[in-house]
Scaffold this active site. Structure first.
Site, PDB file in Angstrom:
ATOM      1  N   TYR A 111      56.000  33.846 -18.293  1.00 39.63           N
ATOM      2  CA  TYR A 111      56.196  32.398 -18.282  1.00 39.63           C
ATOM      3  C   TYR A 111      56.939  31.972 -19.541  1.00 39.63           C
ATOM      4  O   TYR A 111      56.998  32.697 -20.520  1.00 39.63           O
ATOM      5  CB  TYR A 111      54.863  31.652 -18.139  1.00 39.63           C
ATOM      6  CG  TYR A 111      53.935  31.854 -19.313  1.00 39.63           C
ATOM      7  CD1 TYR A 111      53.934  30.955 -20.378  1.00 39.63           C
ATOM      8  CD2 TYR A 111      53.072  32.939 -19.369  1.00 39.63           C
ATOM      9  CE1 TYR A 111      53.095  31.139 -21.470  1.00 39.63           C
ATOM     10  CE2 TYR A 111      52.238  33.131 -20.453  1.00 39.63           C
ATOM     11  CZ  TYR A 111      52.248  32.227 -21.490  1.00 39.63           C
ATOM     12  OH  TYR A 111      51.425  32.413 -22.570  1.00 39.63           O
TER      13      TYR A 111
ATOM     14  N   SER B 277      54.434  35.822 -22.817  1.00 39.30           N
ATOM     15  CA  SER B 277      55.495  34.876 -22.490  1.00 39.30           C
ATOM     16  C   SER B 277      56.851  35.254 -23.068  1.00 39.30           C
ATOM     17  O   SER B 277      57.011  36.274 -23.728  1.00 39.30           O
ATOM     18  CB  SER B 277      55.153  33.459 -22.943  1.00 39.30           C
ATOM     19  OG  SER B 277      55.211  33.389 -24.350  1.00 39.30           O
TER      20      SER B 277
ATOM     21  N   LYS C 242      69.618  30.850 -13.643  1.00 39.20           N
ATOM     22  CA  LYS C 242      69.952  32.161 -14.190  1.00 39.20           C
ATOM     23  C   LYS C 242      70.623  31.999 -15.546  1.00 39.20           C
ATOM     24  O   LYS C 242      71.596  31.272 -15.683  1.00 39.20           O
ATOM     25  CB  LYS C 242      70.901  32.899 -13.247  1.00 39.20           C
ATOM     26  CG  LYS C 242      71.310  34.279 -13.720  1.00 39.20           C
ATOM     27  CD  LYS C 242      72.221  34.919 -12.669  1.00 39.20           C
ATOM     28  CE  LYS C 242      72.621  36.303 -13.056  1.00 39.20           C
ATOM     29  NZ  LYS C 242      73.529  36.904 -12.057  1.00 39.20           N
TER      30      LYS C 242
END
Length: 115
Positions: free
Chosen positions: A58, A25, A9
């Site tokens: 991603y 992305s 995180k």
């Protein structure tokens, strides 16, 4: 049985750019990626604190020490430069593994996106 648990995180970083003319992305400063063990190509979830958007994409590695957090392609429509986001990655593991697992969490400086 397997479950999904929080692996990584990056809490409250500022979006430095949004580039619509890209295939997709999020570009993240390599130093931030290393700090939470996120690798290029890994699936991440983005939570935008400014507008409530939640989406996945991603990762592409950005320049070290740059503080870059750039949403690319369609994701650029869900953020604005200066928005505060949370970047999350999950891992699949057994419940036994999950009980011992400790997620890697960082709180970068939201003005510079550096540790």
């Amino acid at each position: 049985m397997f479950i999904e648990v929080l692996k990584s995180k990056i809490h409250r970083v500022s979006v430095t750019d949004a580039c619509l003319d890209y295939i997709g992305s999020i570009t993240i400063d390599q130093d931030l990626m290393d700090a939470v063990d996120i690798i290029p190509g890994e699936r991440v979830y983005i939570v935008n604190n400014n507008n409530g958007e939640r989406f996945d994409t991603y990762v592409i590695a950005g320049d070290r020490g740059s503080g870059t957090i750039c949403l690319n392609g369609a994701a650029a429509r869900k953020v604005q430069k200066g928005d505060i986001v949370i970047i999350l990655a999950y891992a699949t593991m057994t419940p036994e593994e999950a009980r011992e697992h400790k997620p890697k969490i960082i709180f970068p400086d939201t003005l510079t996106n550096r540790l």
